[in-house]
Write an enzyme that holds these catalytic residues in place. Structure first.
Site, PDB file in Angstrom:
ATOM      1  N   LEU A 105      18.134  49.259  44.168  1.00  0.00           N
ATOM      2  CA  LEU A 105      17.425  49.146  45.455  1.00  0.00           C
ATOM      3  C   LEU A 105      16.766  47.779  45.517  1.00  0.00           C
ATOM      4  CD1 LEU A 105      15.419  52.522  45.593  1.00  0.00           C
ATOM      5  CD2 LEU A 105      17.388  51.924  47.021  1.00  0.00           C
ATOM      6  N   HIS A 106      17.050  47.009  46.544  1.00  0.00           N
ATOM      7  CA  HIS A 106      16.346  45.734  46.671  1.00  0.00           C
ATOM      8  C   HIS A 106      16.172  45.265  48.105  1.00  0.00           C
ATOM      9  CE1 HIS A 106      20.416  44.230  47.208  1.00  0.00           C
ATOM     10  NE2 HIS A 106      19.909  43.119  47.667  1.00  0.00           N
ATOM     11  N   ARG A 107      16.721  46.007  49.086  1.00  0.00           N
ATOM     12  CA  ARG A 107      16.628  45.544  50.477  1.00  0.00           C
ATOM     13  C   ARG A 107      15.175  45.579  50.934  1.00  0.00           C
ATOM     14  NH1 ARG A 107      20.947  43.427  52.001  1.00  0.00           N
ATOM     15  NH2 ARG A 107      22.723  44.422  51.038  1.00  0.00           N
TER      16      ARG A 107
END
Ligand code: UD1
Length: 368
Positions: free
Chosen positions: A210-212
């Site tokens: 997850l990085h958005r």
């Protein structure tokens, strides 16, 4: 002799330029200059990819580093303009710039070159999420509008470009260079001891990324996502290589203790290409908000639960193994149940995701 400059700045770019550089190096009539903008600079987001993928060191490093969107974009533009002007002044003008993907470096480099009247080719052109809150969507639109060679990975990209008014002769459906790299490296990756080091059994764990900004930048979104992962980890071992942006937010929002309370949720540093592919290629399921990973899981035939409400890569859902599940715990649990009971859909690898996209690109570049 034709002279191309290739630009790479961030982790997914390196995976895409590796096979293109290799294909161009086979053409004696072509000279290629590799420019690293420095958008990603940590060892495990940059150097390790060069080592894992056997990419030669950059010819030029701009060293722009992190910053706000405007600052990072501006610094890449200034650096690129300097490099391109100096190359011309030194008698080695660049005939064409090649940019890949949708990160800030992609768009900034393309703009700098286009304003110097250097034609630009965009690899991964035409993808659209139709969600302009995503910084990548802005980068995709701006890059395509100034490129005269649009190299597309899936048919939806061709349709998008035509609808936006691009002429047919500028659009080339070439397939997916990221899958070129995957198919070249997957056996080598599987031979690594990554699973043993993490005490995991093949096909019995999930991989999370997850990085958005839309998922990690707000505590009211990231907090519940963390709660879901903690809950799901009671059913399935989860490995979570944490991107620095996400790590910074987990710390800032005080969520580390919650994550640390789940013994079967293993949080680790970001991995290099081969270790990560070793993990994903033998995973039971992938849960992600990454664009590239949607494509890689489709190529690997591994179920991919995509924590987004839209995708610029629709073929990964229509033909591949990805499903858009948004950020809801209920959806994640429902689809995970399907995966665990064996009722989750299977997928096929899209046409032209065959390991030869970079060869097709090199031929098009060489003939123009
Ligand atoms: C960028 C891309 C995104 C891509 C992702 C892959 C844009 C707008 N976003 O997001 O599309 O999916 O790369 O990883 O270009 N940082 C480090 N070390 C680094 C680089 C960054 O610690 O080597 C930290 C910094 O705090 C930085 C933050 O990560 O501010 C965000 O980095 P940035 O390159 O701006 O965007 P990403 O989130 O990595």
């Amino acid at each position: 002799m034709k002279s191309f400059a290739l630009v790479a700045g961030a982790r997914p770019n390196f995976v895409k330029i590796a096979p293109i550089l290799r294909a161009l190096e086979q053409d004696r009539a072509v000279k290629s200059l590799l420019i690293h903008t420095g958008q990603h600079y940590d060892e495990n987001l940059s150097d390790i990819f060069f080592a894992d993928l056997g990419i030669r060191g950059p010819d030029i490093s701009l060293g722009v580093g992190s910053g706000s969107h405007a600052k990072q974009t501006a610094e890449v533009m200034v650096g690129m303009e300097r490099v391109l002007v100096e190359a011309a002044q030194n008698g080695n003008p660049i005939d064409r710039l090649v940019v890949v993907g949708d990160v800030n470096s992609t768009m900034a480099a393309a703009v700098a070159a286009a304003k110097l009247n250097i034609p630009v080719a965009h690899v991964e052109a035409g993808l659209r999420s139709f969600d302009r809150t995503m910084p990548e969507e802005i980068n995709r639109i701006l890059t395509d509008v100034i490129c005269d060679m649009l190299l597309v990975s899936e048919p939806a990209g061709v349709e998008n470009l035509k609808r936006e008014g691009h002429a047919d002769e500028h659009i080339f459906l070439v397939g997916n260079v990221m899958i070129d790299t995957l198919l070249t490296q997957v056996e080598r990756a599987r031979a690594r001891d990554t699973l043993e080091r993490l005490s995991l059994e093949p096909h019995s764990y999930g991989v999370i990324t997850l990085h958005r900004p839309s998922n990690v930048d707000r505590p009211e979104v990231l907090g519940p996502l963390v709660d879901v992962l903690v809950e799901v980890s009671s059913q399935l071992d989860l490995v979570f290589p944490i991107h620095p942006r996400t790590m910074a937010r987990l710390e800032a929002f005080g969520l580390q203790a919650t994550i640390g309370s789940a013994p079967r949720l293993r949080c680790i540093e970001p991995l290099g290409y081969l270790d990560f592919l070793c993990l994903t290629s033998q995973a039971k399921v992938i849960v992600t908000d990454s664009g590239g990973l949607q494509e890689e899981s489709t190529a690997l035939g591994v179920p991919c639960l995509t924590m987004r409400t839209n995708t610029e890569r629709p073929i990964t859902c229509t033909e591949g193994t990805s499903t858009l599940i948004g950020s809801s715990a209920g959806q994640l649990k429902a689809y995970l149940k399907q995966v665990l009971t064996g009722s989750y859909k299977s997928g096929t690898r899209p046409a032209l995701w065959d390991g030869n996209a970079s060869g097709r690109i090199a031929r098009i570049l060489g003939s123009c």
